[in-house]
Motif scaffolding. Structure first.
Motif, PDB file in Angstrom:
ATOM      1  N   VAL A 113       0.821  -1.206   0.000  1.00 32.84           N
ATOM      2  CA  VAL A 113       0.000   0.000   0.000  1.00 32.84           C
ATOM      3  C   VAL A 113       0.859   1.262   0.000  1.00 32.84           C
ATOM      4  O   VAL A 113       0.669   2.152  -0.817  1.00 32.84           O
ATOM      5  N   THR A 114       1.826   1.344   0.895  1.00 24.42           N
ATOM      6  CA  THR A 114       2.624   2.573   1.010  1.00 24.42           C
ATOM      7  C   THR A 114       3.776   2.633   0.014  1.00 24.42           C
ATOM      8  O   THR A 114       4.333   3.695  -0.221  1.00 24.42           O
ATOM      9  N   ARG A 115       4.161   1.482  -0.528  1.00 21.44           N
ATOM     10  CA  ARG A 115       5.318   1.348  -1.433  1.00 21.44           C
ATOM     11  C   ARG A 115       6.626   1.773  -0.768  1.00 21.44           C
ATOM     12  O   ARG A 115       7.554   2.202  -1.433  1.00 21.44           O
ATOM     13  N   SER A 116       6.725   1.639   0.533  1.00 22.11           N
ATOM     14  CA  SER A 116       7.963   1.902   1.267  1.00 22.11           C
ATOM     15  C   SER A 116       8.481   0.584   1.804  1.00 22.11           C
ATOM     16  O   SER A 116       7.708  -0.292   2.181  1.00 22.11           O
ATOM     17  N   GLY A 117       9.813   0.455   1.844  1.00 21.32           N
ATOM     18  CA  GLY A 117      10.366  -0.789   2.338  1.00 21.32           C
ATOM     19  C   GLY A 117      11.839  -0.704   2.636  1.00 21.32           C
ATOM     20  O   GLY A 117      12.391   0.385   2.822  1.00 21.32           O
ATOM     21  N   THR A 118      12.481  -1.878   2.655  1.00 23.28           N
ATOM     22  CA  THR A 118      13.915  -1.957   2.925  1.00 23.28           C
ATOM     23  C   THR A 118      14.598  -2.825   1.873  1.00 23.28           C
ATOM     24  O   THR A 118      14.017  -3.780   1.361  1.00 23.28           O
ATOM     25  N   LEU A 119      15.832  -2.463   1.608  1.00 17.16           N
ATOM     26  CA  LEU A 119      16.731  -3.235   0.757  1.00 17.16           C
ATOM     27  C   LEU A 119      17.819  -3.794   1.655  1.00 17.16           C
ATOM     28  O   LEU A 119      18.490  -3.037   2.360  1.00 17.16           O
ATOM     29  N   SER A 120      17.979  -5.112   1.659  1.00 19.27           N
ATOM     30  CA  SER A 120      19.086  -5.766   2.362  1.00 19.27           C
ATOM     31  C   SER A 120      20.034  -6.302   1.310  1.00 19.27           C
ATOM     32  O   SER A 120      19.666  -7.170   0.515  1.00 19.27           O
ATOM     33  N   SER A 121      21.241  -5.759   1.288  1.00 22.17           N
ATOM     34  CA  SER A 121      22.238  -6.078   0.272  1.00 22.17           C
ATOM     35  C   SER A 121      23.381  -6.849   0.927  1.00 22.17           C
ATOM     36  O   SER A 121      24.126  -6.297   1.734  1.00 22.17           O
ATOM     37  N   SER A 122      23.525  -8.138   0.582  1.00 21.40           N
ATOM     38  CA  SER A 122      24.525  -9.008   1.208  1.00 21.40           C
ATOM     39  C   SER A 122      25.633  -9.353   0.231  1.00 21.40           C
ATOM     40  O   SER A 122      25.397  -9.525  -0.973  1.00 21.40           O
ATOM     41  N   PHE A 123      26.854  -9.488   0.767  1.00 24.45           N
ATOM     42  CA  PHE A 123      28.009  -9.829  -0.059  1.00 24.45           C
ATOM     43  C   PHE A 123      28.949 -10.710   0.745  1.00 24.45           C
ATOM     44  O   PHE A 123      29.064 -10.579   1.969  1.00 24.45           O
ATOM     45  N   ALA A 124      29.640 -11.632   0.041  1.00 22.96           N
ATOM     46  CA  ALA A 124      30.532 -12.605   0.693  1.00 22.96           C
ATOM     47  C   ALA A 124      31.815 -11.953   1.185  1.00 22.96           C
ATOM     48  O   ALA A 124      32.340 -12.321   2.237  1.00 22.96           O
ATOM     49  N   ALA A 125      32.360 -11.021   0.420  1.00 18.40           N
ATOM     50  CA  ALA A 125      33.569 -10.278   0.804  1.00 18.40           C
ATOM     51  C   ALA A 125      33.355  -8.831   0.406  1.00 18.40           C
ATOM     52  O   ALA A 125      32.832  -8.550  -0.672  1.00 18.40           O
ATOM     53  N   GLY A 126      33.775  -7.917   1.268  1.00 20.73           N
ATOM     54  CA  GLY A 126      33.559  -6.501   1.022  1.00 20.73           C
ATOM     55  C   GLY A 126      34.687  -5.851   0.240  1.00 20.73           C
ATOM     56  O   GLY A 126      35.551  -6.517  -0.340  1.00 20.73           O
ATOM     57  N   CYS A 127      34.715  -4.559   0.247  1.00 21.34           N
ATOM     58  CA  CYS A 127      35.734  -3.772  -0.447  1.00 21.34           C
ATOM     59  C   CYS A 127      37.098  -3.974   0.202  1.00 21.34           C
ATOM     60  O   CYS A 127      37.205  -4.086   1.433  1.00 21.34           O
ATOM     61  N   ASP A 128      38.123  -4.054  -0.604  1.00 19.23           N
ATOM     62  CA  ASP A 128      39.511  -4.164  -0.140  1.00 19.23           C
ATOM     63  C   ASP A 128      39.729  -5.333   0.822  1.00 19.23           C
ATOM     64  O   ASP A 128      40.481  -5.224   1.798  1.00 19.23           O
ATOM     65  N   GLY A 129      39.045  -6.450   0.573  1.00 25.03           N
ATOM     66  CA  GLY A 129      39.234  -7.640   1.395  1.00 25.03           C
ATOM     67  C   GLY A 129      38.495  -7.630   2.718  1.00 25.03           C
ATOM     68  O   GLY A 129      38.716  -8.505   3.555  1.00 25.03           O
ATOM     69  N   ALA A 130      37.644  -6.657   2.941  1.00 33.45           N
ATOM     70  CA  ALA A 130      36.863  -6.610   4.182  1.00 33.45           C
ATOM     71  C   ALA A 130      35.939  -7.830   4.246  1.00 33.45           C
ATOM     72  O   ALA A 130      35.598  -8.405   3.212  1.00 33.45           O
ATOM     73  N   PRO A 131      35.551  -8.221   5.443  1.00 34.34           N
ATOM     74  CA  PRO A 131      34.658  -9.383   5.560  1.00 34.34           C
ATOM     75  C   PRO A 131      33.283  -9.106   4.950  1.00 34.34           C
ATOM     76  O   PRO A 131      32.869  -7.958   4.805  1.00 34.34           O
ATOM     77  N   GLY A 132      32.584 -10.183   4.625  1.00 33.60           N
ATOM     78  CA  GLY A 132      31.237 -10.067   4.094  1.00 33.60           C
ATOM     79  C   GLY A 132      30.301  -9.445   5.108  1.00 33.60           C
ATOM     80  O   GLY A 132      30.578  -9.427   6.318  1.00 33.60           O
ATOM     81  N   ALA A 133      29.197  -8.942   4.627  1.00 33.39           N
ATOM     82  CA  ALA A 133      28.233  -8.278   5.511  1.00 33.39           C
ATOM     83  C   ALA A 133      26.910  -8.120   4.778  1.00 33.39           C
ATOM     84  O   ALA A 133      26.785  -8.493   3.604  1.00 33.39           O
ATOM     85  N   THR A 134      25.971  -7.546   5.470  1.00 36.66           N
ATOM     86  CA  THR A 134      24.687  -7.149   4.891  1.00 36.66           C
ATOM     87  C   THR A 134      24.454  -5.690   5.241  1.00 36.66           C
ATOM     88  O   THR A 134      24.528  -5.308   6.411  1.00 36.66           O
ATOM     89  N   LEU A 135      24.203  -4.883   4.228  1.00 36.78           N
ATOM     90  CA  LEU A 135      23.875  -3.472   4.415  1.00 36.78           C
ATOM     91  C   LEU A 135      22.392  -3.292   4.140  1.00 36.78           C
ATOM     92  O   LEU A 135      21.851  -3.883   3.201  1.00 36.78           O
ATOM     93  N   THR A 136      21.730  -2.467   4.947  1.00 37.97           N
ATOM     94  CA  THR A 136      20.290  -2.270   4.817  1.00 37.97           C
ATOM     95  C   THR A 136      19.992  -0.797   4.565  1.00 37.97           C
ATOM     96  O   THR A 136      20.551   0.074   5.232  1.00 37.97           O
ATOM     97  N   TYR A 137      19.110  -0.550   3.601  1.00 32.80           N
ATOM     98  CA  TYR A 137      18.734   0.804   3.215  1.00 32.80           C
ATOM     99  C   TYR A 137      17.217   0.914   3.108  1.00 32.80           C
ATOM    100  O   TYR A 137      16.569   0.000   2.582  1.00 32.80           O
ATOM    101  N   PRO A 138      16.635   2.026   3.527  1.00 33.45           N
ATOM    102  CA  PRO A 138      15.215   2.251   3.263  1.00 33.45           C
ATOM    103  C   PRO A 138      15.038   2.691   1.809  1.00 33.45           C
ATOM    104  O   PRO A 138      15.942   3.259   1.195  1.00 33.45           O
ATOM    105  N   PHE A 139      13.861   2.395   1.250  1.00 31.55           N
ATOM    106  CA  PHE A 139      13.566   2.867  -0.098  1.00 31.55           C
ATOM    107  C   PHE A 139      12.078   3.121  -0.236  1.00 31.55           C
ATOM    108  O   PHE A 139      11.259   2.669   0.553  1.00 31.55           O
ATOM    109  N   ASP A 140      11.758   3.867  -1.294  1.00 34.33           N
ATOM    110  CA  ASP A 140      10.370   4.166  -1.668  1.00 34.33           C
ATOM    111  C   ASP A 140      10.232   3.995  -3.170  1.00 34.33           C
ATOM    112  O   ASP A 140      11.192   4.197  -3.919  1.00 34.33           O
ATOM    113  N   LEU A 141       9.039   3.636  -3.591  1.00 33.34           N
ATOM    114  CA  LEU A 141       8.705   3.587  -5.015  1.00 33.34           C
ATOM    115  C   LEU A 141       7.731   4.724  -5.303  1.00 33.34           C
ATOM    116  O   LEU A 141       6.686   4.823  -4.654  1.00 33.34           O
ATOM    117  N   ALA A 142       8.075   5.570  -6.278  1.00 31.61           N
ATOM    118  CA  ALA A 142       7.221   6.693  -6.636  1.00 31.61           C
ATOM    119  C   ALA A 142       6.724   6.502  -8.067  1.00 31.61           C
ATOM    120  O   ALA A 142       7.527   6.328  -8.993  1.00 31.61           O
TER     121      ALA A 142
END
Length: 144
Positions: A113-142
């Motif tokens: 109904v509201t078209r608002s939500g979250t994006l969870s972006s997961s990766f096995a290894a991060g930038c410059d050899g950093a460990p994997g993680a999950t980053l979460t961002y809010p988003f909207d659809l207009a």
């Protein structure tokens, strides 16, 4: 009789002229507004129907340089759509335009109904050899 006709005209006018709720248009072109993600692209989602309680998502990057379009089906469960996609350039490292990229598994979940939500972006290894993680961002659809 005149009173009845006047009453019908008022009721019909209020129904026809009533504004639509945010979630009344599940299909069409939408601007995907991801808040806080390190990326220079904006995205258009072209949403169309698919079998069952789902939407087919065709993601189009703007500009299309250095980005990979993706697509998938978002399934509706308990009033929320969920889309899972593998993105070859989901995490940008260093220089946002020319730096290396890391593939991600992105899970978009949004309220129908509201078209608002979250994006969870997961990766096995991060930038410059950093460990994997999950980053979460809010988003909207207009609706465009």
């Amino acid at each position: 009789m005149k009173l009845l006709l006047l009453g019908l005209a008022v009721v019909c006018g209020s129904v026809v002229g009533a504004p639509r709720a945010v979630g009344d248009t599940p299909h069409g072109n939408f601007e995907l507004r991801i808040h806080g993600r390190y990326d220079f692209h904006t995205w258009i989602w072209a949403l169309s129907g698919c079998d069952g309680d789902c939407l087919h998502v065709q993601a189009i990057p703007q500009p299309n340089a250095k980005a990979f379009p993706y697509s998938g089906d978002a399934h509706l469960v308990d009033g929320r759509y969920t889309l899972v996609v593998d993105v070859p350039d989901g995490l940008r490292c260093g220089n946002v335009y020319y730096g290396p990229v890391v593939p991600t598994r992105d899970v978009y979940s949004w309220d129908a109904v509201t078209r608002s939500g979250t994006l969870s972006s997961s990766f096995a290894a991060g930038c410059d050899g950093a460990p994997g993680a999950t980053l979460t961002y809010p988003f909207d659809l207009a609706l465009m």
